[in-house]
Design a protein around this motif. Structure first.
Motif, PDB file in Angstrom:
ATOM      1  N   ASP A 146       0.840  -1.204   0.000  1.00  0.00           N
ATOM      2  CA  ASP A 146       0.000   0.000   0.000  1.00  0.00           C
ATOM      3  C   ASP A 146       0.874   1.253   0.000  1.00  0.00           C
ATOM      4  OD1 ASP A 146      -2.224  -1.565   0.036  1.00  0.00           O
ATOM      5  OD2 ASP A 146      -2.478  -1.469   2.224  1.00  0.00           O
ATOM      6  N   GLY A 147       2.042   1.126   0.559  1.00  0.00           N
ATOM      7  CA  GLY A 147       2.949   2.268   0.632  1.00  0.00           C
ATOM      8  C   GLY A 147       4.145   1.902   1.475  1.00  0.00           C
ATOM      9  N   ALA A 148       4.919   2.895   1.849  1.00  0.00           N
ATOM     10  CA  ALA A 148       6.081   2.674   2.697  1.00  0.00           C
ATOM     11  C   ALA A 148       5.982   3.591   3.900  1.00  0.00           C
ATOM     12  CB  ALA A 148       7.370   2.955   1.928  1.00  0.00           C
ATOM     13  N   GLU A 149       6.456   3.087   5.061  1.00  0.00           N
ATOM     14  CA  GLU A 149       6.526   3.979   6.225  1.00  0.00           C
ATOM     15  C   GLU A 149       7.960   4.020   6.721  1.00  0.00           C
ATOM     16  OE1 GLU A 149       3.673   2.332   8.882  1.00  0.00           O
ATOM     17  OE2 GLU A 149       4.939   0.649   9.483  1.00  0.00           O
ATOM     18  N   PHE A 150       8.348   5.192   7.186  1.00  0.00           N
ATOM     19  CA  PHE A 150       9.751   5.426   7.503  1.00  0.00           C
ATOM     20  C   PHE A 150       9.922   5.643   8.999  1.00  0.00           C
ATOM     21  CE2 PHE A 150       8.813   6.700   3.202  1.00  0.00           C
ATOM     22  CZ  PHE A 150       9.834   6.115   2.473  1.00  0.00           C
ATOM     23  N   SER A 151      10.830   4.906   9.619  1.00  0.00           N
ATOM     24  CA  SER A 151      11.117   5.136  11.036  1.00  0.00           C
ATOM     25  C   SER A 151      11.726   6.525  11.175  1.00  0.00           C
ATOM     26  CB  SER A 151      12.106   4.082  11.534  1.00  0.00           C
ATOM     27  OG  SER A 151      13.403   4.388  11.061  1.00  0.00           O
ATOM     28  N   PRO A 152      11.694   7.090  12.378  1.00  0.00           N
ATOM     29  CA  PRO A 152      12.312   8.412  12.563  1.00  0.00           C
ATOM     30  C   PRO A 152      13.779   8.405  12.137  1.00  0.00           C
ATOM     31  CG  PRO A 152      10.983   7.824  14.474  1.00  0.00           C
ATOM     32  CD  PRO A 152      11.009   6.615  13.596  1.00  0.00           C
ATOM     33  N   ALA A 153      14.488   7.308  12.447  1.00  0.00           N
ATOM     34  CA  ALA A 153      15.902   7.236  12.063  1.00  0.00           C
ATOM     35  C   ALA A 153      16.032   7.256  10.547  1.00  0.00           C
ATOM     36  CB  ALA A 153      16.533   5.974  12.632  1.00  0.00           C
ATOM     37  N   ALA A 154      15.181   6.468   9.867  1.00  0.00           N
ATOM     38  CA  ALA A 154      15.238   6.408   8.404  1.00  0.00           C
ATOM     39  C   ALA A 154      14.920   7.769   7.798  1.00  0.00           C
ATOM     40  CB  ALA A 154      14.265   5.352   7.894  1.00  0.00           C
ATOM     41  N   VAL A 204      10.408   0.915   6.564  1.00  0.00           N
ATOM     42  CA  VAL A 204      11.825   1.224   6.340  1.00  0.00           C
ATOM     43  C   VAL A 204      12.445   1.582   7.681  1.00  0.00           C
ATOM     44  CG1 VAL A 204      13.465   2.701   5.139  1.00  0.00           C
ATOM     45  CG2 VAL A 204      11.338   1.995   4.001  1.00  0.00           C
ATOM     46  N   ARG A 205      13.313   0.696   8.166  1.00  0.00           N
ATOM     47  CA  ARG A 205      13.870   0.827   9.505  1.00  0.00           C
ATOM     48  C   ARG A 205      15.020   1.820   9.527  1.00  0.00           C
ATOM     49  NH1 ARG A 205      16.809  -4.307  10.917  1.00  0.00           N
ATOM     50  NH2 ARG A 205      18.551  -2.974  10.352  1.00  0.00           N
ATOM     51  N   GLU A 206      15.913   1.665   8.548  1.00  0.00           N
ATOM     52  CA  GLU A 206      17.028   2.599   8.442  1.00  0.00           C
ATOM     53  C   GLU A 206      17.430   2.684   6.979  1.00  0.00           C
ATOM     54  OE1 GLU A 206      20.276  -0.426  10.328  1.00  0.00           O
ATOM     55  OE2 GLU A 206      21.107   1.389   9.422  1.00  0.00           O
ATOM     56  N   VAL A 207      18.280   3.610   6.657  1.00  0.00           N
ATOM     57  CA  VAL A 207      18.717   3.783   5.271  1.00  0.00           C
ATOM     58  C   VAL A 207      20.229   3.954   5.274  1.00  0.00           C
ATOM     59  CG1 VAL A 207      18.336   5.040   3.122  1.00  0.00           C
ATOM     60  CG2 VAL A 207      16.549   5.012   4.864  1.00  0.00           C
ATOM     61  N   PHE A 240      22.957  13.190  -2.309  1.00  0.00           N
ATOM     62  CA  PHE A 240      22.813  11.803  -2.766  1.00  0.00           C
ATOM     63  C   PHE A 240      21.386  11.505  -3.231  1.00  0.00           C
ATOM     64  CE2 PHE A 240      25.873  10.986   1.013  1.00  0.00           C
ATOM     65  CZ  PHE A 240      26.897  11.629   0.339  1.00  0.00           C
ATOM     66  N   GLY A 241      20.547  12.513  -3.261  1.00  0.00           N
ATOM     67  CA  GLY A 241      19.131  12.309  -3.562  1.00  0.00           C
ATOM     68  C   GLY A 241      18.857  11.860  -4.983  1.00  0.00           C
ATOM     69  N   ASN A 242      19.808  12.064  -5.863  1.00  0.00           N
ATOM     70  CA  ASN A 242      19.597  11.660  -7.267  1.00  0.00           C
ATOM     71  C   ASN A 242      19.918  10.195  -7.527  1.00  0.00           C
ATOM     72  OD1 ASN A 242      22.311  12.049  -6.782  1.00  0.00           O
ATOM     73  ND2 ASN A 242      22.753  12.530  -8.934  1.00  0.00           N
ATOM     74  N   LEU A 243      20.382   9.479  -6.496  1.00  0.00           N
ATOM     75  CA  LEU A 243      20.740   8.068  -6.695  1.00  0.00           C
ATOM     76  C   LEU A 243      19.493   7.194  -6.732  1.00  0.00           C
ATOM     77  CD1 LEU A 243      23.777   7.818  -4.223  1.00  0.00           C
ATOM     78  CD2 LEU A 243      23.844   7.991  -6.733  1.00  0.00           C
ATOM     79  N   PRO A 244      19.554   6.069  -7.444  1.00  0.00           N
ATOM     80  CA  PRO A 244      18.453   5.102  -7.379  1.00  0.00           C
ATOM     81  C   PRO A 244      18.471   4.375  -6.033  1.00  0.00           C
ATOM     82  CG  PRO A 244      20.229   4.249  -8.750  1.00  0.00           C
ATOM     83  CD  PRO A 244      20.623   5.649  -8.363  1.00  0.00           C
ATOM     84  N   VAL A 245      17.394   3.663  -5.741  1.00  0.00           N
ATOM     85  CA  VAL A 245      17.294   2.960  -4.465  1.00  0.00           C
ATOM     86  C   VAL A 245      17.384   1.451  -4.656  1.00  0.00           C
ATOM     87  CG1 VAL A 245      15.970   4.792  -3.348  1.00  0.00           C
ATOM     88  CG2 VAL A 245      14.754   2.936  -4.521  1.00  0.00           C
ATOM     89  N   CYS A 246      18.005   0.807  -3.698  1.00  0.00           N
ATOM     90  CA  CYS A 246      18.183  -0.652  -3.714  1.00  0.00           C
ATOM     91  C   CYS A 246      17.616  -1.151  -2.399  1.00  0.00           C
ATOM     92  CB  CYS A 246      19.677  -0.956  -3.835  1.00  0.00           C
ATOM     93  SG  CYS A 246      20.064  -2.706  -3.894  1.00  0.00           S
ATOM     94  N   ILE A 247      16.346  -1.561  -2.433  1.00  0.00           N
ATOM     95  CA  ILE A 247      15.654  -1.856  -1.181  1.00  0.00           C
ATOM     96  C   ILE A 247      16.077  -3.222  -0.641  1.00  0.00           C
ATOM     97  CG2 ILE A 247      13.393  -2.146  -0.086  1.00  0.00           C
ATOM     98  CD1 ILE A 247      12.278  -0.157  -2.164  1.00  0.00           C
ATOM     99  N   ALA A 248      16.632  -3.213   0.567  1.00  0.00           N
ATOM    100  CA  ALA A 248      17.106  -4.445   1.195  1.00  0.00           C
ATOM    101  C   ALA A 248      15.974  -5.050   2.006  1.00  0.00           C
ATOM    102  CB  ALA A 248      18.310  -4.149   2.083  1.00  0.00           C
ATOM    103  N   LYS A 249      15.422  -6.129   1.474  1.00  0.00           N
ATOM    104  CA  LYS A 249      14.362  -6.833   2.183  1.00  0.00           C
ATOM    105  C   LYS A 249      14.563  -8.320   1.958  1.00  0.00           C
ATOM    106  CE  LYS A 249      10.841  -7.149  -1.458  1.00  0.00           C
ATOM    107  NZ  LYS A 249      10.875  -8.620  -1.560  1.00  0.00           N
TER     108      LYS A 249
END
Lengths: 565, 565
Positions: A468-476, A519-522, A488-497
């Motif tokens: 449905d979507g993603a939720e981000f921890s405060p740390a993330a 999303v626990r951390e990034v 670094f905002g222009n980089l693509p994302v590689c989601i570790a799951k």
């Protein structure tokens, strides 16, 4: 009569001289560097010199979400590559190099299997041409430079609590996950917490896989962020003055390794980045070379299509500029039945009897996973082909059920028996892939560079994973803000799951809906060129079990290897 | 016009194809495995097949006790090997592989120097054929197996405080000397103190250097002692069931590497054990191969003759069964003047002016060191030749003084200008070595296997070092008793002391007398096959300085290496 072991089959292979393999693939021989008789490195100059050869069709091999059984992705890639020669075409295969850690840990070796193998298997599974070791050495050179920098006054002002760069070894060694280093006395460094990952998890490995040339590698290595100052400013390998030395250490490792299949199909084996925290794809330079070597380049992407293929599209192809012509999705009857959630399957144990019964309804039920992965190919504009990796004893009606699912998505399907029959068992698949590759490519990446990191993550979660979507921890959230502030905002994302579910929860089979990606951390691999959000526990250093494979690996009285299978 | 850099000279080398080098040396080409264009591995089968070729004269190159200047041992070995072709003979060279740690730390590379180099120098100084990395991997596989053994219940009863096996990396990294590992949580191993040494200091490296065949390697690896139980019983790699896997990892590394000099002399580069806590000699298998490859095999022994040559005689030759025909002692005018104790010399700084003045009396004064080292050759029954490594500006009367010292011991001497003139500068030395080799060999080891460990140590201290005797700390005495009780008493001893003096005190120059060797502790490399008493602080993991060589090593715009010199 039982089916022979992989090592037995490999041992009976009739290898061709690699100069012949190279000549057949149009590689100028002055750019071939033999490493023993089983492998050769190809200088990158060959890529430019071969630039006037027509490009091969570019085919990525991925799979349904894997079950503990394994769907046979590598064997299918190898089998398909061999299959083309049975229909009068020239196939070329690009795969990752296996890591020595797991070879001595669990598996005892990996190089495809049965009659679809890259050989010599002992070479592939051990040092090959030393690339893994070079990655280890380059990574740890950076670590040594970092700790020497701290020891000699820490001029950059690195915050000891915000050092992200660890050390690596290509071994399964849980006791190195967390360590306190720099102990002893005043001359023995600065005490701090750190640890080791397995070499496949090194950012240097991902960087090597994603670079496009030696100069590009040098620049990416310089961009590697090793930690942050107390003020939050990133400190790079360039600032540690170690990026040049790292590039020198990797100067041979950047050259793709040429090997061959049991049927003498050219196989490029190059780099082996982790499939969870990194791309899980073999190198761009190998693909750029391979695409000039034949009619079809078959490149493998790790784990299921939501993981390996998504990164292939949005990270690897984005960096390489290459566009795939077709995507193979490997599926098995038993794998889809497992996705029904009706069976409990444990690796290494015999299959439950019920999963071997004819049950096309159950295939359709678990088939939701295949449906979602087919959709995942379509949303990238890539034409999918379902490769039904058939086992002896599979029922026709179960196989037909897989074909029906493919048809729902206007996708071709083909049964392949490459494991038992080699390339001859993959001709239907080769035909299907050849046809699919003729369709006009409408490939596109899923999101633009300039989308925010949060939106990129949410886009992948929703469109590819079905969340449905993603939720981000405060740390993330804080990390994402800081990465964007640092450019670094222009980089693509590689989601570790987890790779065992389309979701972040390994127990959710099929195609789960009604969930949100947490999303626990990034973290950021700025040199390799991606940001990786972490959703769940990611092990970056495996351990050894009580009776690991290494206990059975030895040399015999003739000096031959035993126990590698 | 200034003298060109090593890298410049090496870059202009005219390399011959290694197949031609091998053919010239009688190596059956089917046993040659090319690794790129600059090096090849030679299968051990070649040794047996070449067994009917007449053996070369076996010449070990050692030196006076080195000063911070370095006496030019490697360049002399290389120059001498090349010199033989200038007198119509075929020379073959065997040297150690340099360690990557120091290459990126202090030196920036080592492969001989000037016009006496083994090439390509960047290959020699970086990964070569990956042997160093294989040693690292085999060593750390044993470490992982050990910690997994602890984690899975410690069935052997290993005492956590008596584990002697550490980990290794080929990098200068002081912060890894002492570490606490196994931290984290219950699944992350058993917390304990440990640390890392540099790969050259690994017992696996020493074992590879001292083994005589793959099967012998396998057996020696099994005998490696990783620690002791609370009852004091040794626990071996064999008991950890990891020795077979280690042998498999080293299966390529055991094959000697063939390279060539600037003048296309065959050069075997193989293994690189530390010179203080290990033998500091290249491998037995390389020497066994090299001795069938020409008329003279020149093998280098690390440090001064009291260190490298003593171990060559009493450890390496004892294990190989080969007997030397002559020993070259490299000496320089400035080195012997330094041994007078009149000058303070610091590596990297300009020489004090006074040492460049003509002063034969001072040469004679410092010449006591050469006298003792000449005696050290004689007590092993080995005919010495003094190689005077001449520098531009050396005074004739100073050189004559060295010749006078040689004559006192009935030893030949020769001036060699190989650094500036290549093999042509080493013809006098080649003639002298050829003559010396014709004398009847009366080689014998200094002590029998069955002498007690204490007596072996005392024998070396008195006869080779010129000490009054040896004294043992209570800890050392206890360790020696325990080793003899465990059956290690028949091993030879490898005394770890400073290489900068015949004594254990680096500040004592010349040939100090009236002192006693203090043995602080004793360790055992049971797999490699020696016991090593420790006399002084032995660093087994170097550190990086504030401006290490790595900061200047890079690739240029053409992808060529810069900064390696």
């Amino acid at each position: 009569m039982s089916f022979p072991s992989d090592l037995d089959i490999a041992g009976r292979a009739m290898l061709q001289p690699l100069t012949e393999i190279a000549e057949g693939a149009g590689i100028p021989l002055q750019h071939l560097e033999p490493y023993g008789s089983g492998a050769a490195k190809v200088r990158l100059e060959a890529i430019d010199e071969m630039g006037d050869r027509p490009p091969a069709k570019y085919v990525v091999v991925s799979a349904i979400t894997p079950t503990p059984l394994g769907e046979g992705k590598t064997t299918t890639a190898v089998g398909l590559g061999m299959g083309f020669s049975h229909i009068g075409k020239r196939g070329v295969i690009a795969i990752r190099q296996p890591s020595m850690g797991p070879t001595f840990g669990i598996k005892g070796g990996a190089a495809g299997g049965g009659y679809s193998q890259v050989v010599p298997m002992e070479l592939l599974n051990l040092h090959l041409t030393g690339d893994m070791h070079a990655v280890t050495a380059a990574h740890n050179m950076c670590s040594a430079a970092l700790d020497a920098h701290l020891y000699h006054g820490n001029e950059s002002g690195l915050d000891l609590h915000r050092i992200t760069w660890r050390r690596v070894l290509d071994v399964n060694d849980r006791s190195l996950r967390n360590a306190v280093i720099g102990l002893g006395g005043r001359l023995d460094g600065v005490p701090r917490e750190s640890g080791f990952d397995i070499t496949a998890a090194s950012e240097v490995m991902a960087t090597l896989a994603l670079c496009t040339s030696l100069q590009d590698l040098r620049e990416r290595l310089g961009r590697i962020v090793v930690g942050y100052t107390t003020a939050g400013t990133p400190v790079t390998a360039e600032e540690l003055k170690v990026a040049g030395a790292m590039a020198v250490i990797l100067r041979e490792a950047i050259k793709p390794n040429l090997m061959q299949t049991l049927e003498n199909t050219p196989a490029l084996v190059h780099t082996g980045p982790f499939g969870n925290i990194a791309t899980g794809n073999s190198s761009i330079v190998a693909d750029r070379l391979g695409i000039r070597m034949g009619d079809y380049l078959i490149t493998e992407a790790g784990f299921g299509a939501d993981m390996g293929a998504e990164r292939f599209f949005n990270i690897k192809c984005r960096a390489s500029g290459l566009a795939p012509d077709a995507a193979v999705l490997v599926a098995t009857v038993r794998g889809l039945k497992a996705h029904s959630g009706n069976h409990r399957i444990i690796a290494g144990r015999p299959l439950p009897d019920a999963i071997l019964d004819e049950n096309p309804d159950e295939v359709h039920q678990g088939g939701d996973n295949l449906r979602k992965q087919l959709e995942n190919m379509r949303i990238h504009g890539c034409t999918p082909v379902v490769a039904i990796n058939a086992f002896p004893g599979d029922h026709d009606r179960d196989i037909a059920a897989i074909r029906e699912i493919a048809e729902e998505y206007d996708a071709r399907s083909a049964v392949s028996t490459h494991f038992t029959d080699g390339g001859a068992g993959a001709t239907e698949l080769a035909h299907a892939v050849a046809e699919a590759s003729e369709e006009e490519s409408r490939f596109e990446v899923l999101y633009p560079d300039d989308m925010s990191l949060r939106d990129k993550i949410t886009t992948v979660a929703q469109k590819v994973y079905g969340a449905d979507g993603a939720e981000f921890s405060p740390a993330a959230a804080k990390q994402l803000d800081s990465y964007e502030a640092n450019g670094f905002g222009n980089l693509p994302v590689c989601i570790a799951k987890t790779h065992l579910s389309l979701s972040h929860d390994a127990s959710l089979k099929g195609a789960p809906t009604g969930w949100t990606l947490p999303v626990r951390e990034v973290r950021a691999s700025v040199g390799a060129g991606f940001v990786y959000p972490i959703c769940g526990d990611m092990r970056t250093m495996p351990g050894l079990g009580k009776s690991p494979a290494l206990q059975h690996i030895d040399i015999d009285a003739d000096g031959e290897i035993v126990g590698l299978s």
